[in-house]
Design an enzyme around this catalytic site. Structure first.
Site, PDB file in Angstrom:
ATOM      1  N   ASP A   1      44.372  14.956  73.872  1.00  0.00           N
ATOM      2  CA  ASP A   1      44.557  16.373  73.541  1.00  0.00           C
ATOM      3  C   ASP A   1      43.241  16.868  72.948  1.00  0.00           C
ATOM      4  O   ASP A   1      42.352  16.062  72.626  1.00  0.00           O
ATOM      5  CB  ASP A   1      45.700  16.500  72.512  1.00  0.00           C
ATOM      6  CG  ASP A   1      45.908  17.921  72.020  1.00  0.00           C
ATOM      7  OD1 ASP A   1      45.914  18.850  72.847  1.00  0.00           O
ATOM      8  OD2 ASP A   1      46.055  18.121  70.791  1.00  0.00           O
ATOM      9  N   SER A   2      43.149  18.171  72.749  1.00  0.00           N
ATOM     10  CA  SER A   2      41.974  18.732  72.078  1.00  0.00           C
ATOM     11  C   SER A   2      41.882  18.239  70.637  1.00  0.00           C
ATOM     12  O   SER A   2      40.855  18.393  70.004  1.00  0.00           O
ATOM     13  CB  SER A   2      42.067  20.253  72.066  1.00  0.00           C
ATOM     14  OG  SER A   2      43.208  20.642  71.328  1.00  0.00           O
TER      15      SER A   2
ATOM     16  N   CYS B   1      48.142  18.210  76.461  1.00  0.00           N
ATOM     17  CA  CYS B   1      47.555  19.477  76.050  1.00  0.00           C
ATOM     18  C   CYS B   1      47.824  20.488  77.156  1.00  0.00           C
ATOM     19  O   CYS B   1      47.401  20.275  78.300  1.00  0.00           O
ATOM     20  CB  CYS B   1      46.049  19.282  75.851  1.00  0.00           C
ATOM     21  SG  CYS B   1      45.145  20.770  75.423  1.00  0.00           S
TER      22      CYS B   1
ATOM     23  N   GLU C   1      45.253  21.121  62.791  1.00  0.00           N
ATOM     24  CA  GLU C   1      44.077  20.237  62.739  1.00  0.00           C
ATOM     25  C   GLU C   1      43.656  19.957  61.287  1.00  0.00           C
ATOM     26  O   GLU C   1      43.091  18.914  60.989  1.00  0.00           O
ATOM     27  CB  GLU C   1      42.896  20.864  63.499  1.00  0.00           C
ATOM     28  CG  GLU C   1      43.018  20.808  65.004  1.00  0.00           C
ATOM     29  CD  GLU C   1      42.960  19.396  65.572  1.00  0.00           C
ATOM     30  OE1 GLU C   1      42.003  18.674  65.296  1.00  0.00           O
ATOM     31  OE2 GLU C   1      43.906  19.019  66.297  1.00  0.00           O
TER      32      GLU C   1
ATOM     33  N   CYS D   1      52.239  24.819  73.367  1.00  0.00           N
ATOM     34  CA  CYS D   1      51.034  24.150  72.871  1.00  0.00           C
ATOM     35  C   CYS D   1      51.522  22.937  72.102  1.00  0.00           C
ATOM     36  O   CYS D   1      52.467  23.036  71.300  1.00  0.00           O
ATOM     37  CB  CYS D   1      50.255  25.089  71.958  1.00  0.00           C
ATOM     38  SG  CYS D   1      48.908  24.264  71.073  1.00  0.00           S
TER      39      CYS D   1
ATOM     40  N   HIS E   1      50.358  21.307  69.706  1.00  0.00           N
ATOM     41  CA  HIS E   1      50.205  21.307  68.243  1.00  0.00           C
ATOM     42  C   HIS E   1      51.439  21.915  67.555  1.00  0.00           C
ATOM     43  O   HIS E   1      51.701  21.632  66.392  1.00  0.00           O
ATOM     44  CB  HIS E   1      48.991  22.154  67.821  1.00  0.00           C
ATOM     45  CG  HIS E   1      47.669  21.450  67.970  1.00  0.00           C
ATOM     46  ND1 HIS E   1      47.086  21.227  69.189  1.00  0.00           N
ATOM     47  CD2 HIS E   1      46.816  20.947  67.038  1.00  0.00           C
ATOM     48  CE1 HIS E   1      45.918  20.613  69.007  1.00  0.00           C
ATOM     49  NE2 HIS E   1      45.734  20.423  67.715  1.00  0.00           N
TER      50      HIS E   1
END
Ligand code: DGL
Length: 259
Positions: A12-13, A75, A154, A185, A187
């Site tokens: 993932d990012s 992602c 994050e 998403c 996240h």
């Protein structure tokens, strides 16, 4: 080493894809996983398609050095921007992507409002435009970009006053009208509880993690790549920031209940 004994690469990012990793471990407890979070380059959402393609290719190249037998793009943004390209580049490698779970939301709530939260790039890409078009006769699909949420997660902020204030403002127009919220998403499952506080009690908040994990199983089964080991698989975390803080956050999120 036999191909079936090799680990599965998942990326993932940043740390968001750990929500998909959790679902994958639940679905396939005997598999080994190498998780790569590209937090040094997060967020991907505000970037151009070409940049996300370049970053995704670099991560896959790295994971292949670990000898992975399959790749999960955990992602939505990277799937939208780079899955086709990666499949062209590695035609024999199983590459499983993720997309916003619009279908189950619409099937459960026909004719009602379905809010799809995602990054700006996911909502702009053709993959989502096609998905929304396919279901727009069946429900009122509302795309809602929530770029700042990636950065909150994050930073490990999943239940802070700033997260609640951001979500309160973002979701206020849909607080009484949304029948379901789709987390487009990876996240966002980590702020599921905070999102739930901003919509009607009991409105389902649906993510694509479990569906992606089932697709991973199907593809491994079809290619006879399931790991035959009897013991529980191992999970290894890597992060492009190369900081122990991001590895600690990865482990915290992996063990956090969010579904
Ligand atoms: N977790 C990624 C996704 O599913 C996110 C995003 C980002 O870096 O913007 O889209």
């Amino acid at each position: 080493m036999e191909q079936q004994d090799k680990p599965i690469g998942i990326f993932d990012s940043g740390v968001g894809g750990i929500s998909v990793l959790r679902a994958a471990v639940r679905e396939l407890p005997h598999e080994d996983f190498c998780y790569f979070g590209d937090s040094a380059n997060a967020p991907y959402g505000p970037r151009s398609t070409a940049e996300v393609q370049r970053l995704s290719e670099a991560v896959v190249t790295h994971l292949l050095t670990k000898g992975v037998k399959a790749i999960v793009i955990a992602c939505n943004t990277a799937t939208s921007a780079a899955a086709t390209l990666l499949r062209q580049k590695y035609p024999t490698l199983p590459i499983i992507g993720i997309e916003p779970a619009v279908k189950p939301a619409v099937e459960r709530h026909p004719g009602q409002q379905v809010v799809v939260m995602a990054t700006p790039l996911t909502l702009r890409e053709e993959k989502f435009t096609r998905l929304a078009k396919r279901y727009r006769q069946q429900a009122d699909i509302v795309p809602l970009a929530a770029p700042d949420l990636v950065e909150f997660v994050e930073a490990g902020a999943t239940d802070t006053p700033a997260v609640h204030a951001y979500l309160h403002k973002l979701l206020a127009p849909y607080a009484t009208t949304a029948a379901a919220v789709v987390l487009g998403c990876t996240h966002f499952p980590f702020v599921r509880a905070a999102i739930a506080q901003e919509v009607r009690p009991g409105a389902p908040i649906i993510d694509g993690g479990a569906g992606t994990a089932r697709e991973l199983r199907r593809q491994l089964e079809a290619k006879q790549l399931l790991n035959p080991q009897q013991e529980a698989g191992r999970v290894v975390f890597e992060n492009s920031t190369a900081t122990s803080a991001m590895i600690q956050l990865s482990e915290r999120l992996f063990n956090e209940k969010n579904d």
